[in-house]
Design a protein around this motif. Structure first.
Motif, PDB file in Angstrom:
ATOM      1  N   VAL A   1       7.043 -16.998 -37.995  1.00 54.25           N
ATOM      2  CA  VAL A   1       6.747 -16.341 -39.264  1.00 54.25           C
ATOM      3  C   VAL A   1       8.033 -16.290 -40.081  1.00 54.25           C
ATOM      4  N   GLY A   2       7.891 -16.521 -41.383  1.00 52.81           N
ATOM      5  CA  GLY A   2       9.053 -16.523 -42.259  1.00 52.81           C
ATOM      6  C   GLY A   2       8.761 -15.866 -43.585  1.00 52.81           C
TER       7      GLY A   2
ATOM      8  N   LEU B   1       3.996  -8.749 -37.619  1.00 54.24           N
ATOM      9  CA  LEU B   1       3.165  -9.841 -37.092  1.00 54.24           C
ATOM     10  C   LEU B   1       3.625 -10.270 -35.705  1.00 54.24           C
ATOM     11  N   VAL B   2       4.921 -10.203 -35.449  1.00 54.30           N
ATOM     12  CA  VAL B   2       5.406 -10.494 -34.100  1.00 54.30           C
ATOM     13  C   VAL B   2       4.987  -9.364 -33.156  1.00 54.30           C
TER      14      VAL B   2
ATOM     15  N   ALA C   1       2.496 -13.816 -34.150  1.00 51.26           N
ATOM     16  CA  ALA C   1       3.600 -14.770 -34.229  1.00 51.26           C
ATOM     17  C   ALA C   1       4.485 -14.572 -33.013  1.00 51.26           C
ATOM     18  N   ASP C   2       5.158 -15.647 -32.610  1.00 46.13           N
ATOM     19  CA  ASP C   2       6.058 -15.585 -31.465  1.00 46.13           C
ATOM     20  C   ASP C   2       7.471 -15.198 -31.860  1.00 46.13           C
ATOM     21  N   ILE C   3       7.877 -15.566 -33.079  1.00 51.26           N
ATOM     22  CA  ILE C   3       9.269 -15.356 -33.447  1.00 51.26           C
ATOM     23  C   ILE C   3       9.421 -15.248 -34.961  1.00 51.26           C
TER      24      ILE C   3
ATOM     25  N   PHE D   1       3.177 -22.213 -38.564  1.00 55.16           N
ATOM     26  CA  PHE D   1       3.974 -21.390 -39.458  1.00 55.16           C
ATOM     27  C   PHE D   1       3.106 -20.372 -40.197  1.00 55.16           C
ATOM     28  N   LEU D   2       3.644 -19.165 -40.331  1.00 53.21           N
ATOM     29  CA  LEU D   2       3.041 -18.134 -41.164  1.00 53.21           C
ATOM     30  C   LEU D   2       4.073 -17.698 -42.195  1.00 53.21           C
ATOM     31  N   SER D   3       3.656 -17.544 -43.436  1.00 50.62           N
ATOM     32  CA  SER D   3       4.534 -17.013 -44.476  1.00 50.62           C
ATOM     33  C   SER D   3       4.050 -15.616 -44.845  1.00 50.62           C
TER      34      SER D   3
END
Length: 260
Positions: free
Chosen positions: A164-165, A201-202, A207-209, A190-192
């Motif tokens: 996730v970014g 979200l992690v 999300a993993d990271i 990818f998640l934005s």
């Protein structure tokens, strides 16, 4: 430990922020050229009304600067970002949050993140766990732990490592970090997302990271950090692998990584 009080404070601040979000509003700019709206100020005032009922001092992004000589005396204090994700607020994508954390001896031990447009409420309490609630009409259920879902709720697919970014911030260093993840894990998902929702979200398991190789302040991360830690995640400094520390001389965070 005032948990119900800060849950109510975050929800009431979210209500006030949404009323401005849904109407016309002006945008000003701080000395560092970052945007600020009337919603930031309203959220700050509402939260302070609640937190001033407690015995702990308050450090808020929208409050007055507190000198280190005063802060260093604080064993416990509230760390607040009344509106995290002002750019998301301005862009009207709903991905902004209200963040309240209790810091004890440099560690976030309670965190609340409220997403007022989506009415999602994340809570983390050291030693007890983390929860997510989906509220109706900004109302906190009387027995909110039973009404909430214990985190993590969704484990990521082991065949697809999920990163996730930020919607608003990216750096060359982050791109290199992700490239190295691809070499290790193969194809990535990818998640934005905006604001402290990325940390949540992690914590949630979606999300993993989340690598944050860009500047943030302590109030940006504290509430999400408490939630992630309480959900069994690690929130560590990129360079050292040590947990993030709070109430430092410089309130700027080092680069960090949130991971399951």
């Amino acid at each position: 430990m005032y948990v119900d009080l800060i849950l109510t404070a975050s929800i009431k601040a979210g209500e006030g922020i949404v009323s401005i979000y849904e109407s016309a509003h002006s945008i000003d700019y701080k000395a560092d050229n970052s945007p600020i709206t009337e919603a930031d100020k309203v959220g700050h005032r509402i939260i302070n009304r609640y937190l001033n009922q407690t015995v702990y001092p308050i450090l808020s992004e929208e409050g007055k600067n507190v000198h280190l000589s005063e802060r260093i005396k604080w064993d416990n204090y509230w760390l607040v970002d009344p509106l995290d994700g002002t750019k998301e607020f301005i862009n009207k994508n709903g991905e902004f949050t209200v963040n309240i954390a209790l810091i004890s001896a440099g560690t976030p031990v309670i965190g609340v993140v409220y997403v007022p447009v989506k009415k999602w409420l994340y809570v983390g309490i050291e030693g007890e766990g983390a929860w997510k609630l989906e509220l109706e009409d900004h109302q906190l259920p009387p027995d909110w732990k039973s009404a909430g879902i214990k985190l993590p709720v969704d484990q990521c697919n082991n065949d697809c490592y999920t990163v996730v970014g930020s919607r608003s911030h990216t750096t060359e260093e982050t791109n290199k970090f992700i490239s190295n993840l691809e070499k290790k894990h193969g194809e990535l998902s990818f998640l934005s997302m905006g604001s402290s929702l990325k940390i949540c979200l992690v914590a949630e398991g979606k999300a993993d990271i989340y690598p944050r190789l860009a500047p943030t302040m302590e109030w940006d991360t504290a509430a999400g950090d408490a939630i992630a830690r309480s959900a069994g995640c690690k929130v560590v400094q990129y360079e050292t692998g040590e947990p993030l520390q709070y109430n430092k001389k410089n309130l700027l965070n080092p680069w960090f990584v949130v991971k399951r």
